[in-house]
Design an enzyme around this catalytic site. Sequence first.
Site, PDB file in Angstrom:
ATOM      1  N   GLU A 159      -9.034 -31.212  32.904  1.00 57.67           N
ATOM      2  CA  GLU A 159      -8.781 -30.012  33.704  1.00 57.67           C
ATOM      3  C   GLU A 159      -8.276 -30.262  35.133  1.00 57.67           C
ATOM      4  OE1 GLU A 159     -11.938 -27.201  33.522  1.00 57.67           O
ATOM      5  OE2 GLU A 159     -11.816 -27.072  31.363  1.00 57.67           O
ATOM      6  N   GLU A 351     -13.416 -28.384  24.438  1.00 51.53           N
ATOM      7  CA  GLU A 351     -14.574 -27.651  24.948  1.00 51.53           C
ATOM      8  C   GLU A 351     -14.504 -26.196  24.505  1.00 51.53           C
ATOM      9  OE1 GLU A 351     -15.177 -27.863  29.166  1.00 51.53           O
ATOM     10  OE2 GLU A 351     -14.737 -30.000  29.224  1.00 51.53           O
TER      11      GLU A 351
END
Length: 446
Positions: A159, A351
């Site tokens: 990220e 995720e």
Amino acid sequence: MQITWGASTSSYQIEGAWNQDGKGPSIWDAYCREEGNILHGDNGDVACDHYNRYAEDVGLMKDIGLQSYRFSISWPRVIPKGTGTINDKGLEFYDKLVDTLLAQEIDPLITLFHWDYPLALIHRGGWLNPDSPKWYADYVSVVVERLSDRVTNWITFNEPQVFINEGHLNDFHAPGLQLSLSDTLRAGHHVLLAHGLGCQAIRAHSKQVARIGWAPAGKTWAPASDQPEDIEAAHEMTFGVPNKDLFNDPWWSDPVVLGHYPEAGIQRYGNAMIDFNPEDMKTICQPLDFFAINLYFCESMAKASPTGPETIQYDGNIPRTMMDWPITPEVLYWSTKWNYERYKLPMIISENGLACMDWVQADGAVHDTQRIDFYASYLKELKRAKDEGVDITGYYAWSLMDNFEWSQGYRQRFGLIHVDMDTGKRTLKDSAKWYRNLIATQGAEL
Ligand code: GCO
């Protein structure tokens, strides 16, 4: 659904042992010590004490029947000052963790950077320093040299939208620099270069054929209706650059996979846009073996209008998680489908999960029925995408266990396993038992 079923964690969020066995400080160790940054003044000094309890935790992964486990390496645990001297005890921990996983036939998926940047490197300019890509590649080489005889699956970064935007443009995450947009773009460009050099380092040092991907955050708009024009509007917003910030998808994944920044971003950033050597894109855009993505929710919907896509906010009626995120299972359909169509790489959901109001009840169990319902509804949407031909190869629940949720500290519980942060006691939640059955039946109930 025949895919690899796993669960994810990250080093700073679970390991603890913040200064044990030669580990150097990370920016999160420092950021947590600045008054007011973290709810309740929590920090990752102990966290789940996974550094000392990893064998027990791998045993619990086996109980759940995980086929794979995604975890990250703490850079300052391996190279305490970020460059130079290697801390062999740090590498030894990851050696033992990998061996323990393999002994239980659990396949490691290693994230090489999940935000715990060496504090010493921030003092040398951090990601603003033009040498920062090489610092990262040298660190990657050390880890791959040590573990690649047993590990084949690597994720370069987790990220960049979050650690660059929230920690460099804003002060919501470490290191909390609040840079100008131009400087943030420059730091982001160095992260992209680091990704490219990291891929080259993995391939140069791996002792076997490596499979490499990266794990951006997915920022997705949901179509406001099933009308084709609304679907197109949502797609356009999802791959647009709607704000003068770096929290979007294409600014990051287009250079990495397509070899150029998106024109929409260059227009959006205007005179804040940085000059860079076009040759950089040859370094940044390296062949990848999979596209991982972290997906939780669509934060809004989009509909077509005469003046272009219009964002529609969810109202107060939509169910929400403890993080106040809307529960939108369709994100696993649309985002996975659209990213597969754009980047044409096998997809891994690295995720997905939610924070619930979990506690150990009088009967000693954690009856997290809402988490079970969440996973069942989201995975049905993932199956829809796969049945339509999206090449989905893996799914990793966030998270294996309750852990340090960054600025929210221990307030938010995302785990399949409940962790008492005072005693360290682990308790499999009902969702862990449900997930065990799902894995054993390869999602037959979906
Ligand atoms: C992220 C990070 C995780 C978070 C999880 C819950 O996606 O923000 O990868 O470290 O803990 O997503 O917010």
